[in-house]
Design a protein around this motif. Structure first.
Motif, PDB file in Angstrom:
ATOM      1  N   SER A   1       0.606  -0.866   0.510  1.00 29.61           N
ATOM      2  CA  SER A   1       0.083  -0.052   0.127  1.00 29.61           C
ATOM      3  C   SER A   1       1.084   1.361   0.056  1.00 29.61           C
ATOM      4  O   SER A   1       1.815   1.066  -0.186  1.00 29.61           O
ATOM      5  CB  SER A   1      -1.079   0.426   1.598  1.00 29.61           C
ATOM      6  N   GLY A   2       0.011   2.126   0.021  1.00 25.14           N
ATOM      7  CA  GLY A   2       1.157   3.036  -0.009  1.00 25.14           C
ATOM      8  C   GLY A   2       1.600   3.782   0.990  1.00 25.14           C
ATOM      9  O   GLY A   2       2.475   4.499   1.422  1.00 25.14           O
ATOM     10  N   PHE A   3       1.254   3.404   2.382  1.00 22.52           N
ATOM     11  CA  PHE A   3       1.908   3.270   3.623  1.00 22.52           C
ATOM     12  C   PHE A   3       3.782   2.079   4.046  1.00 22.52           C
ATOM     13  O   PHE A   3       4.187   1.786   4.635  1.00 22.52           O
ATOM     14  CB  PHE A   3       1.314   2.099   4.546  1.00 22.52           C
ATOM     15  N   ARG A   4       3.802   1.906   2.283  1.00 19.10           N
ATOM     16  CA  ARG A   4       5.231   1.049   1.892  1.00 19.10           C
ATOM     17  C   ARG A   4       6.442   1.640   3.149  1.00 19.10           C
ATOM     18  O   ARG A   4       7.279   0.746   3.759  1.00 19.10           O
ATOM     19  CB  ARG A   4       5.484   0.137   0.677  1.00 19.10           C
ATOM     20  N   ASN A   5       6.174   3.022   2.463  1.00 14.42           N
ATOM     21  CA  ASN A   5       7.105   3.223   3.394  1.00 14.42           C
ATOM     22  C   ASN A   5       7.825   4.506   5.080  1.00 14.42           C
ATOM     23  O   ASN A   5       9.124   5.147   5.115  1.00 14.42           O
ATOM     24  CB  ASN A   5       8.044   5.018   1.945  1.00 14.42           C
ATOM     25  N   SER A   6       6.680   3.493   6.113  1.00 12.80           N
ATOM     26  CA  SER A   6       6.624   3.901   6.799  1.00 12.80           C
ATOM     27  C   SER A   6       6.557   2.763   7.597  1.00 12.80           C
ATOM     28  O   SER A   6       7.250   3.110   8.885  1.00 12.80           O
ATOM     29  CB  SER A   6       4.933   3.724   7.188  1.00 12.80           C
ATOM     30  N   THR A   7       7.346   1.787   6.798  1.00 12.46           N
ATOM     31  CA  THR A   7       7.834   0.860   8.087  1.00 12.46           C
ATOM     32  C   THR A   7       8.956   0.273   8.667  1.00 12.46           C
ATOM     33  O   THR A   7      10.017   0.979   8.281  1.00 12.46           O
ATOM     34  CB  THR A   7       7.440  -0.447   7.369  1.00 12.46           C
ATOM     35  N   VAL A   8       9.356   0.287   9.840  1.00  9.12           N
ATOM     36  CA  VAL A   8      10.617   0.181  10.462  1.00  9.12           C
ATOM     37  C   VAL A   8      10.857  -2.238  10.909  1.00  9.12           C
ATOM     38  O   VAL A   8       9.434  -2.293  11.643  1.00  9.12           O
ATOM     39  CB  VAL A   8      10.846   1.120  12.068  1.00  9.12           C
ATOM     40  N   ASN A   9      11.423  -1.600  10.863  1.00  2.55           N
ATOM     41  CA  ASN A   9      11.676  -3.590  10.436  1.00  2.55           C
ATOM     42  C   ASN A   9      12.393  -4.601  11.602  1.00  2.55           C
ATOM     43  O   ASN A   9      13.880  -4.437  11.900  1.00  2.55           O
ATOM     44  CB  ASN A   9      12.507  -3.874   8.863  1.00  2.55           C
ATOM     45  N   ASN A  10      11.328  -4.119  12.651  1.00  2.77           N
ATOM     46  CA  ASN A  10      11.737  -4.567  14.070  1.00  2.77           C
ATOM     47  C   ASN A  10      10.103  -4.909  14.785  1.00  2.77           C
ATOM     48  O   ASN A  10       8.889  -4.188  14.569  1.00  2.77           O
ATOM     49  CB  ASN A  10      12.014  -3.537  14.717  1.00  2.77           C
ATOM     50  N   ASP A  11      10.403  -5.565  15.563  1.00  3.95           N
ATOM     51  CA  ASP A  11       8.718  -5.822  16.197  1.00  3.95           C
ATOM     52  C   ASP A  11       9.150  -5.361  17.852  1.00  3.95           C
ATOM     53  O   ASP A  11       8.232  -6.072  19.029  1.00  3.95           O
ATOM     54  CB  ASP A  11       8.197  -7.369  16.114  1.00  3.95           C
ATOM     55  N   MET A  12      10.291  -4.587  18.373  1.00  2.00           N
ATOM     56  CA  MET A  12       9.834  -4.555  19.531  1.00  2.00           C
ATOM     57  C   MET A  12      10.295  -5.770  20.252  1.00  2.00           C
ATOM     58  O   MET A  12      10.434  -5.751  21.653  1.00  2.00           O
ATOM     59  CB  MET A  12       9.287  -3.198  20.247  1.00  2.00           C
TER      60      MET A  12
ATOM     61  N   HIS B   1      19.402 -14.690  31.174  1.00  2.00           N
ATOM     62  CA  HIS B   1      19.233 -14.246  30.152  1.00  2.00           C
ATOM     63  C   HIS B   1      19.019 -12.320  31.051  1.00  2.00           C
ATOM     64  O   HIS B   1      18.802 -11.546  29.777  1.00  2.00           O
ATOM     65  CB  HIS B   1      18.149 -14.738  29.615  1.00  2.00           C
ATOM     66  N   TYR B   2      19.248 -12.874  31.779  1.00  2.00           N
ATOM     67  CA  TYR B   2      19.112 -11.534  32.507  1.00  2.00           C
ATOM     68  C   TYR B   2      19.357 -10.025  31.952  1.00  2.00           C
ATOM     69  O   TYR B   2      18.690  -9.398  31.851  1.00  2.00           O
ATOM     70  CB  TYR B   2      18.720 -10.929  34.364  1.00  2.00           C
ATOM     71  N   ASP B   3      20.886 -10.033  32.541  1.00  4.01           N
ATOM     72  CA  ASP B   3      21.797  -8.691  32.652  1.00  4.01           C
ATOM     73  C   ASP B   3      21.412  -9.355  30.396  1.00  4.01           C
ATOM     74  O   ASP B   3      21.432  -7.623  30.681  1.00  4.01           O
ATOM     75  CB  ASP B   3      23.123  -9.228  32.277  1.00  4.01           C
ATOM     76  N   GLU B   4      21.681  -9.971  29.740  1.00  2.97           N
ATOM     77  CA  GLU B   4      21.570  -9.372  28.132  1.00  2.97           C
ATOM     78  C   GLU B   4      19.941  -8.632  28.288  1.00  2.97           C
ATOM     79  O   GLU B   4      19.725  -7.226  27.051  1.00  2.97           O
ATOM     80  CB  GLU B   4      21.752 -10.085  27.586  1.00  2.97           C
ATOM     81  N   ILE B   5      19.316  -9.198  28.691  1.00  2.26           N
ATOM     82  CA  ILE B   5      18.076  -8.278  28.685  1.00  2.26           C
ATOM     83  C   ILE B   5      17.780  -7.329  28.922  1.00  2.26           C
ATOM     84  O   ILE B   5      16.919  -5.755  28.671  1.00  2.26           O
ATOM     85  CB  ILE B   5      16.639  -9.316  29.649  1.00  2.26           C
ATOM     86  N   ALA B   6      18.928  -6.703  29.775  1.00  5.72           N
ATOM     87  CA  ALA B   6      18.469  -5.049  31.005  1.00  5.72           C
ATOM     88  C   ALA B   6      19.125  -5.247  30.072  1.00  5.72           C
ATOM     89  O   ALA B   6      18.358  -2.988  30.135  1.00  5.72           O
ATOM     90  CB  ALA B   6      18.614  -6.537  32.266  1.00  5.72           C
ATOM     91  N   GLU B   7      20.335  -5.044  29.362  1.00  6.09           N
ATOM     92  CA  GLU B   7      20.854  -3.893  28.396  1.00  6.09           C
ATOM     93  C   GLU B   7      19.799  -4.004  27.162  1.00  6.09           C
ATOM     94  O   GLU B   7      20.793  -2.934  26.211  1.00  6.09           O
ATOM     95  CB  GLU B   7      22.392  -4.067  28.551  1.00  6.09           C
ATOM     96  N   SER B   8      19.313  -5.161  26.736  1.00  2.00           N
ATOM     97  CA  SER B   8      19.098  -4.519  25.274  1.00  2.00           C
ATOM     98  C   SER B   8      18.051  -3.465  24.816  1.00  2.00           C
ATOM     99  O   SER B   8      18.764  -2.587  23.917  1.00  2.00           O
ATOM    100  CB  SER B   8      18.048  -5.893  24.997  1.00  2.00           C
ATOM    101  N   GLY B   9      17.490  -2.829  26.413  1.00  2.00           N
ATOM    102  CA  GLY B   9      16.570  -1.372  25.429  1.00  2.00           C
ATOM    103  C   GLY B   9      15.150  -1.805  24.701  1.00  2.00           C
ATOM    104  O   GLY B   9      14.951  -0.196  24.739  1.00  2.00           O
ATOM    105  N   VAL B  10      14.793  -3.472  24.278  1.00  2.00           N
ATOM    106  CA  VAL B  10      14.106  -3.431  23.727  1.00  2.00           C
ATOM    107  C   VAL B  10      12.467  -3.327  24.912  1.00  2.00           C
ATOM    108  O   VAL B  10      13.075  -3.536  26.214  1.00  2.00           O
ATOM    109  CB  VAL B  10      14.083  -4.883  23.200  1.00  2.00           C
ATOM    110  N   PRO B  11      11.382  -2.708  24.543  1.00  2.00           N
ATOM    111  CA  PRO B  11      10.619  -3.044  25.791  1.00  2.00           C
ATOM    112  C   PRO B  11       9.507  -4.154  26.177  1.00  2.00           C
ATOM    113  O   PRO B  11       8.902  -4.145  27.189  1.00  2.00           O
ATOM    114  CB  PRO B  11       9.219  -2.476  25.148  1.00  2.00           C
ATOM    115  N   PHE B  12       9.923  -5.105  25.721  1.00  2.00           N
ATOM    116  CA  PHE B  12       9.038  -6.272  25.407  1.00  2.00           C
ATOM    117  C   PHE B  12      10.272  -7.695  25.395  1.00  2.00           C
ATOM    118  O   PHE B  12      11.042  -7.433  24.474  1.00  2.00           O
ATOM    119  CB  PHE B  12       7.484  -6.577  25.029  1.00  2.00           C
ATOM    120  N   ALA B  13       9.963  -8.688  26.166  1.00  2.00           N
ATOM    121  CA  ALA B  13       9.768 -10.079  25.958  1.00  2.00           C
ATOM    122  C   ALA B  13       9.376 -11.139  26.041  1.00  2.00           C
ATOM    123  O   ALA B  13       8.301 -10.929  26.645  1.00  2.00           O
ATOM    124  CB  ALA B  13      11.559 -10.676  27.125  1.00  2.00           C
ATOM    125  N   ARG B  14       9.751 -12.198  25.258  1.00  2.00           N
ATOM    126  CA  ARG B  14       9.001 -13.673  25.018  1.00  2.00           C
ATOM    127  C   ARG B  14       9.998 -14.599  24.654  1.00  2.00           C
ATOM    128  O   ARG B  14      11.075 -14.238  24.741  1.00  2.00           O
ATOM    129  CB  ARG B  14       7.603 -13.457  24.872  1.00  2.00           C
TER     130      ARG B  14
END
Length: 278
Positions: free
Chosen positions: A155-166, A186-199
């Motif tokens: 669609s016309g939104f194709r230039n709005s994408t950031v290729n990351n799921d956070m 995994h705690y140290d790496e999680i805490a330093e990653s800066g991402v808002p969610f984990a699973r």
């Protein structure tokens, strides 16, 4: 699996559009996700992000998924049978569509953060594309891993994408159907990653208690505190039992890590390597 999950997501988006006119992004999560930032942190960082962006992990290089995820025809029994979530699969397959380019998550990624304008496009369908793709994805095995991805990139939104799921996840190489369960190592790496969610996490995983204590500052069985909590903090009293202006935020230390991560992925997006043309 099946289209009932996608239908529920679109219904939720439609309800939010009707309920409130001031939100900027629609964030999809499920019960396997856990936050690594407070709500104040999330709002603080996203307040400076351009509102036209859509955060969605996507690629047109679908590889083995073409024969196992795109071409099989299924009917989601959950649409018309109460109490069932199985699906029925046809014996024959259909050709990969040529009317649009099929996009899906690189790492089996149905999790997206979509801006309000794009959600309106999907819900109101002022062009035929969202409705046409919705009819096609009704019979796809895992439609949430490709519907929004394909709509935005065709669609016309194709230039709005950031290729990351956070999301912070740990995958095999090559990736299997699901990421590894996260644990205390995994705690140290999680805490330093800066991402808002984990699973994803096992039930009663000690890592969750550590995240609550050190990152979210959350008391057991209580909400994550924010600037809106105005009660006195005592061992017998929940400070969030009283609140004032919910529009005031007080970001914590994790917000700065999240901001650095956000700046990095936005710079990568501007480089053009994450466009829908790949």
């Amino acid at each position: 699996m099946g289209s009932s999950g996608l239908a529920a997501t679109l219904r939720a988006a439609a309800a939010l559009l009707r309920l409130d006119s001031e939100w900027d992004w629609f964030v999809t999560l499920n019960a396997a996700d856990y936050p690594l930032v407070t709500q104040d942190d999330l709002i603080h960082v996203f307040s400076s992000v351009p509102r036209h962006l859509n955060f969605i992990d996507h690629s047109s290089d679908i590889g083995w998924k073409e024969s196992q995820r795109v071409q099989p025809i299924i009917v989601d029994a959950g649409i018309y049978l109460a109490g069932r979530n199985q699906f029925f699969q046809a014996t024959e397959k259909r050709d990969t569509p040529d009317g649009f380019k099929f996009f899906t998550g690189i790492f089996r990624s149905p999790w997206v953060i979509l801006n309000r304008r794009f959600i309106e496009y999907c819900i109101f369908g002022w062009e035929n594309l969202p409705r046409t793709l919705l009819m096609y994805f009704t019979n796809v095995m895992l439609p949430q891993e490709g519907y929004f991805h394909s709509v935005v990139c065709n669609s016309g939104f194709r230039n709005s994408t950031v290729n990351n799921d956070m999301h912070y996840m740990v995958w095999d190489d090559p990736p299997q159907m699901e990421p590894h369960f996260l644990n205390i190592t995994h705690y140290d790496e999680i805490a330093e990653s800066g991402v808002p969610f984990a699973r994803k996490f096992r039930e009663n995983e000690p890592l969750l208690d550590k995240i609550d204590d050190r990152i979210l500052r959350r008391w057991r069985h209580r909400p994550v505190p924010g600037a809106w909590c105005t009660g006195r903090k005592k061992w017998f009293n929940d400070p969030c039992s009283q609140w004032s202006n919910v529009n005031i935020v007080r970001p914590g230390p994790q917000a700065e890590k999240f901001r650095k991560h956000m700046n990095q992925i936005l710079e990568e997006s501007l480089s053009g390597n994450n466009s829908c043309t790949q």
